[in-house]
Design an enzyme around this catalytic site. Structure first.
Site, PDB file in Angstrom:
ATOM      1  N   HIS A 132       0.628  -1.231  -0.233  1.00  0.00           N
ATOM      2  CA  HIS A 132      -0.177   0.028  -0.248  1.00  0.00           C
ATOM      3  C   HIS A 132       0.963   1.195  -0.308  1.00  0.00           C
ATOM      4  O   HIS A 132       0.083   1.991  -1.141  1.00  0.00           O
ATOM      5  CB  HIS A 132      -1.320  -0.870   0.960  1.00  0.00           C
ATOM      6  CG  HIS A 132      -2.226   0.993   1.457  1.00  0.00           C
ATOM      7  ND1 HIS A 132      -3.154   1.160   1.277  1.00  0.00           N
ATOM      8  CD2 HIS A 132      -1.535   2.087   2.244  1.00  0.00           C
ATOM      9  CE1 HIS A 132      -3.890   2.023   1.782  1.00  0.00           C
ATOM     10  NE2 HIS A 132      -2.679   2.782   1.438  1.00  0.00           N
ATOM     11  N   HIS A 136       1.893   4.573  -2.861  1.00  0.00           N
ATOM     12  CA  HIS A 136       1.418   6.005  -2.973  1.00  0.00           C
ATOM     13  C   HIS A 136       2.624   6.516  -3.632  1.00  0.00           C
ATOM     14  O   HIS A 136       2.668   7.797  -4.094  1.00  0.00           O
ATOM     15  CB  HIS A 136       1.795   5.984  -1.885  1.00  0.00           C
ATOM     16  CG  HIS A 136       0.670   6.162  -0.758  1.00  0.00           C
ATOM     17  ND1 HIS A 136      -0.559   6.942  -0.675  1.00  0.00           N
ATOM     18  CD2 HIS A 136       0.219   5.552  -0.134  1.00  0.00           C
ATOM     19  CE1 HIS A 136      -1.421   6.450  -0.084  1.00  0.00           C
ATOM     20  NE2 HIS A 136      -1.582   5.510   0.751  1.00  0.00           N
TER      21      HIS A 136
HETATM   22 NI    NI Z   1      -2.855   5.468   2.533  1.00  0.00          NI
END
Ligand code: NI
Length: 157
Positions: A132, A136
């Site tokens: 995750h 980004h």
């Molecule tokens: Ni996040």
């Protein structure tokens, strides 16, 4: 200690590609400290620099399990195995979650806060957090890879 403003989905900075960190400067050390403070204040398990408006390839993660607290500079996931499907959230989309399928195990090469090479191996939640947060750095948010639309977190009473 300084809490930085967490950028919300819809802000351009979250969609940009972050730049590699070439050297550790006092300014970057302060950024890392502030990222931990900001993550803990928001009770998150991870935060990436673009979420505080800085396009550098830096993430902080703390799953609150023993030994699972890291800063990863210029992280690269070099191995992905298995699969897990579960709800995921993000400090840039507070109050929302969605089901996301991720590898169940990853190996990530990175630098630590002293720019020394480290290898982090993660399973379960840590593997999910690494994927995750690394996303980004390339402007990818979990709704882009989720199995469904985001939904509101239900508060259990
Ligand atoms: Ni996040």
């Amino acid at each position: 200690m300084a809490i930085r403003n967490i950028r919300r989905m819809g802000e351009d900075v979250l969609r940009k590609t972050s730049k590699e960190v070439k050297e550790m400067t006092p300014r970057t050390q302060i950024l890392i400290e502030d990222m931990f403070d900001t993550m803990y204040e928001a009770m998150g398990v991870g935060l990436a620099a673009p979420q505080v408006g800085i396009l550098k390839r830096i993430v902080v993660i703390d799953t609150y399990e023993d030994g699972e607290c890291f800063v990863l500079v210029n992280p690269k996931i070099v191995q992905r195995d298995g699969e897990q499907t579960g709800d995921e959230g993000c400090l840039s989309m507070p109050g929302k979650i969605a089901s996301v399928t991720r590898p169940n195990h990853v190996i990530c090469e990175a630098l630590n806060e002293n720019m020394e090479p480290i290898v982090v191996e993660g399973e379960g939640l840590l593997a999910r957090a690494i994927c995750h947060e690394c996303d980004h750095l390339d402007g990818i948010l979990y709704p882009d890879v989720a199995n469904e639309s985001m939904r509101d977190i239900e508060i259990e009473e």
